[in-house]
Design a protein around this motif. Sequence first.
Motif, PDB file in Angstrom:
ATOM      1  N   ILE A  55     -17.484 -70.055  17.956  1.00  0.00           N
ATOM      2  CA  ILE A  55     -16.423 -69.160  18.410  1.00  0.00           C
ATOM      3  C   ILE A  55     -15.108 -69.563  17.769  1.00  0.00           C
ATOM      4  CG2 ILE A  55     -15.073 -68.343  20.391  1.00  0.00           C
ATOM      5  CD1 ILE A  55     -17.436 -68.836  22.153  1.00  0.00           C
ATOM      6  N   PHE A  56     -14.372 -68.607  17.255  1.00  0.00           N
ATOM      7  CA  PHE A  56     -12.951 -68.837  17.013  1.00  0.00           C
ATOM      8  C   PHE A  56     -12.199 -67.567  17.382  1.00  0.00           C
ATOM      9  CE2 PHE A  56     -14.761 -67.987  12.725  1.00  0.00           C
ATOM     10  CZ  PHE A  56     -14.100 -66.823  12.397  1.00  0.00           C
ATOM     11  N   ARG A  57     -11.021 -67.766  17.904  1.00  0.00           N
ATOM     12  CA  ARG A  57     -10.117 -66.671  18.224  1.00  0.00           C
ATOM     13  C   ARG A  57      -8.788 -67.034  17.597  1.00  0.00           C
ATOM     14  NH1 ARG A  57      -6.629 -64.998  22.876  1.00  0.00           N
ATOM     15  NH2 ARG A  57      -6.339 -62.774  22.541  1.00  0.00           N
ATOM     16  N   THR A  58      -8.443 -66.347  16.516  1.00  0.00           N
ATOM     17  CA  THR A  58      -7.326 -66.740  15.676  1.00  0.00           C
ATOM     18  C   THR A  58      -6.350 -65.584  15.523  1.00  0.00           C
ATOM     19  OG1 THR A  58      -8.811 -68.213  14.457  1.00  0.00           O
ATOM     20  CG2 THR A  58      -6.695 -67.707  13.435  1.00  0.00           C
ATOM     21  N   PRO A  68       7.719 -58.379   8.105  1.00  0.00           N
ATOM     22  CA  PRO A  68       6.639 -58.329   9.104  1.00  0.00           C
ATOM     23  C   PRO A  68       6.107 -56.905   9.241  1.00  0.00           C
ATOM     24  CG  PRO A  68       8.495 -59.583   9.941  1.00  0.00           C
ATOM     25  CD  PRO A  68       8.969 -58.938   8.662  1.00  0.00           C
ATOM     26  N   PHE A  69       4.790 -56.778   9.271  1.00  0.00           N
ATOM     27  CA  PHE A  69       4.162 -55.462   9.250  1.00  0.00           C
ATOM     28  C   PHE A  69       3.207 -55.271  10.429  1.00  0.00           C
ATOM     29  CE2 PHE A  69       1.170 -52.307   7.362  1.00  0.00           C
ATOM     30  CZ  PHE A  69       2.093 -51.298   7.123  1.00  0.00           C
ATOM     31  N   VAL A  70       2.218 -56.173  10.565  1.00  0.00           N
ATOM     32  CA  VAL A  70       1.293 -56.122  11.690  1.00  0.00           C
ATOM     33  C   VAL A  70       0.925 -57.539  12.113  1.00  0.00           C
ATOM     34  CG1 VAL A  70       0.283 -53.869  11.110  1.00  0.00           C
ATOM     35  CG2 VAL A  70      -0.735 -55.957  10.199  1.00  0.00           C
ATOM     36  N   ASP A  71       0.552 -57.700  13.368  1.00  0.00           N
ATOM     37  CA  ASP A  71      -0.126 -58.892  13.873  1.00  0.00           C
ATOM     38  C   ASP A  71      -1.543 -58.495  14.239  1.00  0.00           C
ATOM     39  OD1 ASP A  71       2.114 -60.434  13.601  1.00  0.00           O
ATOM     40  OD2 ASP A  71       2.571 -60.539  15.736  1.00  0.00           O
ATOM     41  N   PHE A  72      -2.492 -59.407  14.023  1.00  0.00           N
ATOM     42  CA  PHE A  72      -3.837 -59.092  14.481  1.00  0.00           C
ATOM     43  C   PHE A  72      -4.563 -60.347  14.930  1.00  0.00           C
ATOM     44  CE2 PHE A  72      -3.860 -59.186   9.842  1.00  0.00           C
ATOM     45  CZ  PHE A  72      -4.930 -59.997   9.509  1.00  0.00           C
ATOM     46  N   THR A  73      -5.569 -60.126  15.748  1.00  0.00           N
ATOM     47  CA  THR A  73      -6.408 -61.179  16.306  1.00  0.00           C
ATOM     48  C   THR A  73      -7.838 -60.953  15.860  1.00  0.00           C
ATOM     49  OG1 THR A  73      -5.035 -61.257  18.296  1.00  0.00           O
ATOM     50  CG2 THR A  73      -7.188 -62.295  18.425  1.00  0.00           C
ATOM     51  N   LEU A  74      -8.500 -62.027  15.448  1.00  0.00           N
ATOM     52  CA  LEU A  74      -9.925 -61.961  15.159  1.00  0.00           C
ATOM     53  C   LEU A  74     -10.670 -62.832  16.160  1.00  0.00           C
ATOM     54  CD1 LEU A  74     -12.342 -61.115  13.388  1.00  0.00           C
ATOM     55  CD2 LEU A  74     -11.882 -63.145  11.984  1.00  0.00           C
ATOM     56  N   ASP A  75     -11.500 -62.214  16.980  1.00  0.00           N
ATOM     57  CA  ASP A  75     -12.435 -62.907  17.865  1.00  0.00           C
ATOM     58  C   ASP A  75     -13.808 -62.859  17.213  1.00  0.00           C
ATOM     59  OD1 ASP A  75     -11.404 -63.606  20.780  1.00  0.00           O
ATOM     60  OD2 ASP A  75     -10.389 -61.772  20.144  1.00  0.00           O
ATOM     61  N   PHE A  76     -14.427 -64.026  17.031  1.00  0.00           N
ATOM     62  CA  PHE A  76     -15.738 -64.056  16.385  1.00  0.00           C
ATOM     63  C   PHE A  76     -16.664 -64.989  17.149  1.00  0.00           C
ATOM     64  CE2 PHE A  76     -18.832 -65.798  13.422  1.00  0.00           C
ATOM     65  CZ  PHE A  76     -19.383 -64.633  12.920  1.00  0.00           C
ATOM     66  N   ARG A  77     -17.883 -64.514  17.385  1.00  0.00           N
ATOM     67  CA  ARG A  77     -18.886 -65.303  18.095  1.00  0.00           C
ATOM     68  C   ARG A  77     -20.227 -65.154  17.386  1.00  0.00           C
ATOM     69  NH1 ARG A  77     -15.598 -62.628  20.702  1.00  0.00           N
ATOM     70  NH2 ARG A  77     -16.868 -60.779  21.098  1.00  0.00           N
ATOM     71  N   ASP A  78     -20.972 -66.248  17.310  1.00  0.00           N
ATOM     72  CA  ASP A  78     -22.260 -66.216  16.626  1.00  0.00           C
ATOM     73  C   ASP A  78     -23.141 -67.334  17.159  1.00  0.00           C
ATOM     74  OD1 ASP A  78     -24.336 -65.780  14.846  1.00  0.00           O
ATOM     75  OD2 ASP A  78     -23.362 -66.811  13.190  1.00  0.00           O
ATOM     76  N   ASP A  79     -24.391 -66.998  17.519  1.00  0.00           N
ATOM     77  CA  ASP A  79     -25.368 -68.043  17.798  1.00  0.00           C
ATOM     78  C   ASP A  79     -26.669 -67.656  17.122  1.00  0.00           C
ATOM     79  OD1 ASP A  79     -26.656 -66.176  19.385  1.00  0.00           O
ATOM     80  OD2 ASP A  79     -25.976 -67.041  21.277  1.00  0.00           O
ATOM     81  N   ALA A  80     -27.753 -68.331  17.461  1.00  0.00           N
ATOM     82  CA  ALA A  80     -28.995 -68.123  16.730  1.00  0.00           C
ATOM     83  C   ALA A  80     -29.545 -66.717  16.897  1.00  0.00           C
ATOM     84  CB  ALA A  80     -30.035 -69.147  17.183  1.00  0.00           C
ATOM     85  N   GLY A  81     -29.175 -66.034  17.980  1.00  0.00           N
ATOM     86  CA  GLY A  81     -29.783 -64.742  18.225  1.00  0.00           C
ATOM     87  C   GLY A  81     -28.859 -63.546  18.143  1.00  0.00           C
ATOM     88  N   ALA A  84     -21.053 -61.220  17.274  1.00  0.00           N
ATOM     89  CA  ALA A  84     -20.084 -60.241  17.763  1.00  0.00           C
ATOM     90  C   ALA A  84     -18.734 -60.542  17.125  1.00  0.00           C
ATOM     91  CB  ALA A  84     -19.968 -60.290  19.283  1.00  0.00           C
ATOM     92  N   ALA A  85     -17.974 -59.494  16.841  1.00  0.00           N
ATOM     93  CA  ALA A  85     -16.630 -59.663  16.298  1.00  0.00           C
ATOM     94  C   ALA A  85     -15.738 -58.549  16.835  1.00  0.00           C
ATOM     95  CB  ALA A  85     -16.643 -59.628  14.770  1.00  0.00           C
ATOM     96  N   ASP A  86     -14.511 -58.913  17.189  1.00  0.00           N
ATOM     97  CA  ASP A  86     -13.485 -57.968  17.620  1.00  0.00           C
ATOM     98  C   ASP A  86     -12.231 -58.224  16.803  1.00  0.00           C
ATOM     99  OD1 ASP A  86     -15.106 -56.951  19.665  1.00  0.00           O
ATOM    100  OD2 ASP A  86     -14.409 -58.471  21.080  1.00  0.00           O
TER     101      ASP A  86
END
Length: 311
Positions: A55-58, A68-81, A84-86
């Motif tokens: 998991i990282f949420r950056t 300055p133009f935009v801010d964004f967040t990347l949520d990423f999750r991954d396991d063996a099965g 998901a990413a937002d």
Amino acid sequence: MSPSHHPLSLKLLFALGILALAALATPPARSHESLAAVSAPAPSPPPATESGQAIFRTGYTAYLGGFPFVDFTLDFRDDAGTYAADLVLESRGLLERIRQLRALATVRGVWDEALLARDPLAALRPEGYSRLYRLRDKAGQRDVRYDAADGLPQGYNNNKEETRVSPEGRRHAFDPLSLLAAGRRLMTRLGPGDSVRLPVFDGRLRYDLVAQVGEPAPLTLGEESVPSLPVHLRVEPVEGFSKRHRRSWEGREIDLWFSADGRLEPLKVVADTGLGSFVASRRAACAEASPPCPVPLAAYRADGDTPSATN
């Protein structure tokens, strides 16, 4: 010229943001070889949390022409099965005053475990990709659904089926955020100079990402020097583009860096828009970022703030 046709349109810039983040973790494979044919040990799994997921949420801040133009967040999750990413994006500076852009992209999927070690692209089983946006005066949604009877991804614009891209053009193509998941699984088996052409279908457009990995090098982020892996990306339109739109995308080049560690975390992207340099850099993990990261996708839904398909 209308915003929808302007080479620096909001839709193009949002697409660039998603493209860039996907490509930061998109694996270059050896030229003229299939990914399955690359002879190398299986990549080490991403670092795990107590729940067994990587998991990282950056948070990131993007500048256009130095402003300055935009801010964004990347949520990423991954396991063996599963994976998901937002991606959550909010306008800043002058863009916020003019258009007040809010945009979200999300994907969920599972892995075919029998194929994962041999070919992570073939192992992808996306369950669905959605891209939503809201401007001051309108909102919309675009989806890629993978449950069609013919097994091909199908695009929808505000729940209406898209027909711009032929069935053959959609075959073996994936949404940009699914490529991020596959890229992290493939990256450790590749080296400098390796390249790959990857087919992308985002629900409306079909294009190729042609990427080449560079030599590992330190990257300066603020006052910090971070070991990084650079990738150079070229975008090649394939189907679904008008003549004017194709010209704005043709040969577009993006330089990318991600962390040279087990996290393979996106660090920075630089793209020439033709009217100024688009630069997005990691600010901090969202728990430490100031100002705060844009809120995660779940919070938009809980607050009833998800853009609706109204146009």
